[in-house]
Design an enzyme around this catalytic site. Structure first.
Site, mmCIF file in Angstrom:
data_model
loop_
_atom_site.group_PDB
_atom_site.id
_atom_site.type_symbol
_atom_site.label_atom_id
_atom_site.label_comp_id
_atom_site.label_asym_id
_atom_site.label_seq_id
_atom_site.Cartn_x
_atom_site.Cartn_y
_atom_site.Cartn_z
ATOM 1 N N TYR A 1 0.845 -1.215 0.000
ATOM 2 C CA TYR A 1 0.000 0.000 0.000
ATOM 3 C C TYR A 1 0.877 1.263 0.000
ATOM 4 C CZ TYR A 1 -3.574 -3.309 1.681
ATOM 5 O OH TYR A 1 -4.433 -4.370 1.830
ATOM 6 N N TRP B 1 -3.824 6.312 2.661
ATOM 7 C CA TRP B 1 -5.188 5.782 2.810
ATOM 8 C C TRP B 1 -5.912 6.582 3.881
ATOM 9 C CZ3 TRP B 1 -2.591 2.665 -0.354
ATOM 10 C CH2 TRP B 1 -3.296 1.766 -1.164
ATOM 11 N N ASN B 2 -7.225 6.722 3.691
ATOM 12 C CA ASN B 2 -8.041 7.604 4.520
ATOM 13 C C ASN B 2 -8.042 7.226 6.008
ATOM 14 O OD1 ASN B 2 -10.361 8.745 5.776
ATOM 15 N ND2 ASN B 2 -11.314 9.116 3.807
ATOM 16 N N ASP C 1 -6.600 4.824 7.567
ATOM 17 C CA ASP C 1 -5.261 4.506 8.072
ATOM 18 C C ASP C 1 -4.596 5.762 8.621
ATOM 19 O OD1 ASP C 1 -5.956 2.552 5.855
ATOM 20 O OD2 ASP C 1 -4.157 1.587 6.636
ATOM 21 N N GLY D 1 -14.004 -0.242 3.973
ATOM 22 C CA GLY D 1 -12.761 -0.524 4.706
ATOM 23 C C GLY D 1 -12.670 -1.992 5.108
ATOM 24 N N ASP E 1 -12.992 -4.814 3.122
ATOM 25 C CA ASP E 1 -13.128 -5.047 1.688
ATOM 26 C C ASP E 1 -13.713 -6.397 1.278
ATOM 27 O OD1 ASP E 1 -11.433 -2.928 2.316
ATOM 28 O OD2 ASP E 1 -10.150 -3.214 0.580
ATOM 29 N N TRP F 1 -10.620 -10.095 5.965
ATOM 30 C CA TRP F 1 -11.954 -9.684 6.427
ATOM 31 C C TRP F 1 -12.966 -10.823 6.506
ATOM 32 C CZ3 TRP F 1 -12.022 -5.418 9.058
ATOM 33 C CH2 TRP F 1 -11.125 -4.389 8.726
ATOM 34 N N GLU G 1 -0.453 -6.681 9.398
ATOM 35 C CA GLU G 1 -1.669 -6.000 8.914
ATOM 36 C C GLU G 1 -2.893 -6.567 9.636
ATOM 37 O OE1 GLU G 1 -2.331 -6.490 4.720
ATOM 38 O OE2 GLU G 1 -4.078 -5.158 4.702
HETATM 39 C C1 GLC Z 1 -7.127 -2.795 2.938
HETATM 40 C C2 GLC Z 1 -8.164 -2.697 4.043
HETATM 41 C C3 GLC Z 1 -8.541 -1.243 4.255
HETATM 42 C C4 GLC Z 1 -7.285 -0.431 4.516
HETATM 43 C C5 GLC Z 1 -6.222 -0.644 3.443
HETATM 44 C C6 GLC Z 1 -4.881 -0.027 3.803
HETATM 45 O O1 GLC Z 1 -7.647 -2.377 1.719
HETATM 46 O O2 GLC Z 1 -9.290 -3.470 3.755
HETATM 47 O O3 GLC Z 1 -9.439 -1.102 5.313
HETATM 48 O O4 GLC Z 1 -7.585 0.914 4.631
HETATM 49 O O5 GLC Z 1 -6.001 -2.025 3.267
HETATM 50 O O6 GLC Z 1 -4.436 -0.506 5.042
#
Ligand code: GLC
Length: 429
Positions: free
Chosen positions: A29, A33-34, A36, A161, A163, A350, A393
């Site tokens: 990533y 991210w929002n 996060d 969030g 996913d 998830w 994570e």
């Molecule tokens: C995944 C998670 C999401 C999170 C992202 C970055 O997409 O599902 O909730 O914001 O990773 O950590």
């Protein structure tokens, strides 16, 4: 042990800081991210309040004119991630972003930061963010609840969030993937495919994304045309809580004229949550707004009820019973999905694993509601998970092993802000 982990958590936040904004982890990533970033801010707040504010202020640099705060901010192109800015095709300024949002935890964090110091500069920073938070919450209340149900509907599983939740399977089954062009995933080159979504689900994610893009990401048009429109109890409860915190901010920061509007949202969302109660399983679930089908599983969302300020014993008692049943079934709390449900998979994204940030939110609400023993069980399990598997994570609730990415920012952040045994409030426990 605790002190070493505190030092490691600091290092992770510093290493993932790309200069005023923080990525969730390197490789998997590589953007901002929002939600996060908001958790990262509360982690930074334990040792650098200025840097904490900066993280949230930078997140709001990506806010759209309609109030939406996107789930990913593509500040610079990084080809190691898919789907990147060109796939989303948004027209946002000053940099590209994704086309939908993510859970609105920011107002709650802004209240926390504001209350951490009485310096005038601190209040000024909260004041500057207040109108932006108002605009975002108004966007949720209108654009994501156009029929006024008092619940928030998501237009893509990624907006939740959470996913890959099993509850998305039924609504996703109505998504036509015939027009999806060939694409190459990048996530499965960074982590074990068994911990990530299946190809059939990814195809559906891409099909929904293409519909949003064809709508020019106009919120009203997306809601009208997307085949995936699902009311989500987690986002609704997170927003309900955030609205309560926004109301306190309005009062303390002198935005008296906004209070009636916020109170209206709170009253409506409290009522709206009734429509997400599944009386058969006695838990809060998703509702597919296209088919009116309710979700069938107890997800970790249900345990956010106290966080949202919901306190009716008719709700809390059955949820506590679920909590105790699940705690008797797995070694670590809180699994993202019910281990007694057919959809449960302990290491797939998830569908069972534990996220430290959800643990933090649930435990915080339970503590506030006086459910101290259950809250403490969640915290101590989080400590055991991090001691066993580091700042992963997510974690298996069955054997505590780490999964997904490593050196993860939000896991490090909630460690510092809430879980670590070195926090004064945890020392006595
Ligand atoms: C995944 C998670 C999401 C999170 C992202 C970055 O997409 O599902 O909730 O914001 O990773 O950590």
């Amino acid at each position: 042990m605790g002190a070493d982990l505190d030092a490691l958590a600091h290092t992770i936040l510093k290493d993932n800081d790309l200069g005023g904004y923080t990525i969730p982890t390197k490789g998997l990533y590589p953007y901002q991210w929002n939600w996060d970033s908001v958790f990262v801010a509360i982690g930074f707040a334990t040792f650098d309040l200025n840097r904490a504010w900066q993280e949230i202020e930078n997140l709001f640099e990506g806010q759209w004119d309609d109030g939406m705060v996107p789930h990913i901010l593509f500040r610079k192109n990084d080809p190691s991630y898919f789907p990147g800015p060109s796939v989303w095709g948004t027209k946002s300024e000053p940099f590209p972003t994704s086309g939908h949002s993510q859970p609105p935890v920011a107002a709650t964090a802004v209240r926390d930061l504001f209350e951490q110091s009485s310096a005038p500069e601190n209040a000024d920073r909260a004041k500057a963010l207040f109108p932006k938070l108002m605009a975002w919450h108004r966007w949720w209340a209108t654009c994501r609840d156009p029929k006024g149900h008092g619940t928030v509907a998501i237009v893509h599983p990624w907006e939740s969030g959470r996913d890959n939740l099993p509850d998305w399977d039924e609504p996703l089954s109505n998504v036509d993937t015939t027009g999806v062009p060939e694409y190459t995933r990048k996530d499965t080159s960074h982590v074990d495919p068994d911990m990530r979504p299946l190809k059939k689900d990814y195809d559906r994610y891409m099909a929904i994304l293409a519909i949003g893009k064809a709508c020019g990401w106009d919120a009203a048009e997306v809601v009208e045309k997307t085949p995936f429109l699902v009311a989500d109890p987690a986002i609704t409860m997170i927003l309900l809580r955030a609205n309560r915190d926004l109301l306190v901010l309005a009062d303390k920061l002198g935005f008296q004229n906004d209070k009636a509007e916020i109170e209206g949202w709170i009253a409506k969302q409290e009522r709206g949550m009734d429509s997400l109660w599944n009386p058969e399983i006695k838990a809060y679930v998703t509702r597919n707004l296209r088919t009116d089908v309710l979700g069938t599983g107890v997800s970790s969302a249900s345990f956010l009820a106290s966080y949202a300020g919901l306190s009716d014993p008719k709700v809390i008692e059955p949820l506590n019973a679920h909590f105790d049943r699940i705690a008797g079934k797995v070694d670590f709390m809180l699994p993202s999905y019910d281990p007694d449900h057919a959809g449960f998979e302990h290491k797939r994204y998830w569908r069972g694993p534990i996220w430290a940030v959800v643990n933090y939110l649930a435990a915080r609400g339970m503590t506030e509601a006086g459910e101290v023993a259950r809250a403490e069980k969640i915290r101590q399990d989080t400590v055991r998970l991090v001691e066993r598997s580091g700042f992963a994570e997510y974690f298996s609730p069955v054997d505590g092993s780490g999964a997904g990415g490593n050196s993860f920012s939000w896991t490090a952040a909630v460690w510092l802000a809430w879980a670590t045994p070195s926090l004064a409030v945890n020392k006595a426990a």
